[in-house]
Design a protein around this motif. Structure first.
Motif, mmCIF file in Angstrom:
data_model
loop_
_atom_site.group_PDB
_atom_site.id
_atom_site.type_symbol
_atom_site.label_atom_id
_atom_site.label_comp_id
_atom_site.label_asym_id
_atom_site.label_seq_id
_atom_site.Cartn_x
_atom_site.Cartn_y
_atom_site.Cartn_z
ATOM 1 N N ARG A 29 0.830 -1.191 0.000
ATOM 2 C CA ARG A 29 0.000 0.000 0.000
ATOM 3 C C ARG A 29 0.870 1.248 0.000
ATOM 4 O O ARG A 29 2.041 1.206 0.380
ATOM 5 C CB ARG A 29 -0.932 -0.010 1.211
ATOM 6 C CG ARG A 29 -0.187 0.046 2.524
ATOM 7 C CD ARG A 29 -1.103 -0.142 3.698
ATOM 8 N NE ARG A 29 -0.378 0.091 4.946
ATOM 9 C CZ ARG A 29 -0.888 -0.022 6.142
ATOM 10 N NH1 ARG A 29 -2.158 -0.367 6.276
ATOM 11 N NH2 ARG A 29 -0.172 0.212 7.218
ATOM 12 N N PRO A 69 -11.032 4.909 -0.701
ATOM 13 C CA PRO A 69 -9.889 4.804 0.199
ATOM 14 C C PRO A 69 -10.005 5.738 1.402
ATOM 15 O O PRO A 69 -10.712 6.738 1.366
ATOM 16 C CB PRO A 69 -8.703 5.199 -0.686
ATOM 17 C CG PRO A 69 -9.273 5.955 -1.825
ATOM 18 C CD PRO A 69 -10.707 5.525 -1.973
ATOM 19 N N TRP A 72 -4.993 4.798 2.887
ATOM 20 C CA TRP A 72 -4.112 3.986 2.045
ATOM 21 C C TRP A 72 -4.738 3.660 0.690
ATOM 22 O O TRP A 72 -5.949 3.481 0.576
ATOM 23 C CB TRP A 72 -3.780 2.661 2.748
ATOM 24 C CG TRP A 72 -3.113 2.841 4.059
ATOM 25 C CD1 TRP A 72 -3.688 2.744 5.299
ATOM 26 C CD2 TRP A 72 -1.744 3.175 4.282
ATOM 27 N NE1 TRP A 72 -2.751 2.989 6.271
ATOM 28 C CE2 TRP A 72 -1.544 3.260 5.679
ATOM 29 C CE3 TRP A 72 -0.656 3.407 3.444
ATOM 30 C CZ2 TRP A 72 -0.325 3.561 6.245
ATOM 31 C CZ3 TRP A 72 0.568 3.711 4.010
ATOM 32 C CH2 TRP A 72 0.729 3.782 5.390
ATOM 33 N N VAL A 74 -4.054 0.751 -2.546
ATOM 34 C CA VAL A 74 -3.325 -0.470 -2.861
ATOM 35 C C VAL A 74 -2.373 -0.161 -4.012
ATOM 36 O O VAL A 74 -2.718 0.558 -4.954
ATOM 37 C CB VAL A 74 -4.267 -1.652 -3.199
ATOM 38 C CG1 VAL A 74 -5.043 -1.422 -4.487
ATOM 39 C CG2 VAL A 74 -3.491 -2.966 -3.266
ATOM 40 N N GLU A 75 -1.157 -0.648 -3.929
ATOM 41 C CA GLU A 75 -0.186 -0.476 -5.018
ATOM 42 C C GLU A 75 -0.578 -1.464 -6.109
ATOM 43 O O GLU A 75 -0.717 -2.655 -5.858
ATOM 44 C CB GLU A 75 1.238 -0.718 -4.482
ATOM 45 C CG GLU A 75 2.331 -0.286 -5.428
ATOM 46 C CD GLU A 75 2.528 -1.273 -6.559
ATOM 47 O OE1 GLU A 75 2.508 -0.827 -7.724
ATOM 48 O OE2 GLU A 75 2.664 -2.479 -6.272
ATOM 49 N N LEU A 108 -6.033 -2.225 3.712
ATOM 50 C CA LEU A 108 -6.310 -0.811 3.474
ATOM 51 C C LEU A 108 -7.197 -0.134 4.506
ATOM 52 O O LEU A 108 -7.160 1.093 4.628
ATOM 53 C CB LEU A 108 -6.974 -0.644 2.103
ATOM 54 C CG LEU A 108 -6.214 -1.183 0.905
ATOM 55 C CD1 LEU A 108 -7.069 -1.084 -0.348
ATOM 56 C CD2 LEU A 108 -4.887 -0.463 0.734
#
Length: 154
Positions: A29, A69, A72, A74-75, A108
């Motif tokens: 994240r 969100p 955070w 999410v990558e 998250l």
């Protein structure tokens, strides 16, 4: 130049091996630069695959993940690797769909999250799985997931 808020990422920007299983996959994240705003992030995975736990045959789904969100995000590369890790994972449609949602909620702590798992037919019956954390936050624009129900050919 890498910003300090991205220094903990281990998968972005280089070669990453495919995780052996969803449990082994590392979701990452990043801080949400607009945490004061309510907005929807959508990920669409039209080629999600897993295995039937009984036969080992492949199952295919179109996943749509929407979330609002909080602190955070999410990558996305780590999410892509996590989703791909299901290719050799045997589990029923419901469990796969809810496992994806649970991991994201755990990582998250979003203000809101929903997932639609639109599974392609096996044995002539499509299975669609839907889940969300609660009511949509007030004032959030939430488009339809855009996946029509399965209608076969024609």
């Amino acid at each position: 130049m890498t910003e300090e808020r991205y220094t903990g990422l281990t998968q972005l920007g280089g070669q990453s091996d495919m995780p052996a299983s969803p449990e082994a996959a590392e979701l990452e994240r990043v801080p949400n630069a607009r945490a004061e705003m309510d907005y929807v992030v959508r990920f669409t995975c039209p080629e999600f695959t897993s295995l039937c736990p009984m036969t080992g045959q492949p199952d295919f789904a179109h996943l749509v993940i929407d979330y609002v969100p909080d602190q955070w995000l999410v990558e996305s590369k780590s999410l892509k690797l996590f989703l791909a890790s299901f290719r050799n994972h045997g589990s029923f449609h419901e469990d796969c769909t809810l496992m994806v949602a649970s991991r994201l909620v755990e990582l998250l702590s979003p203000r809101w999250l929903r997932i639609g798992g639109y599974w392609y037919p096996r044995g002539g019956i499509p299975i669609d799985v839907f889940w969300q954390t609660g009511p949509v936050p007030a004032g959030v624009w939430l488009p339809d997931q855009g996946v029509p129900p399965y209608r076969g050919r024609g």
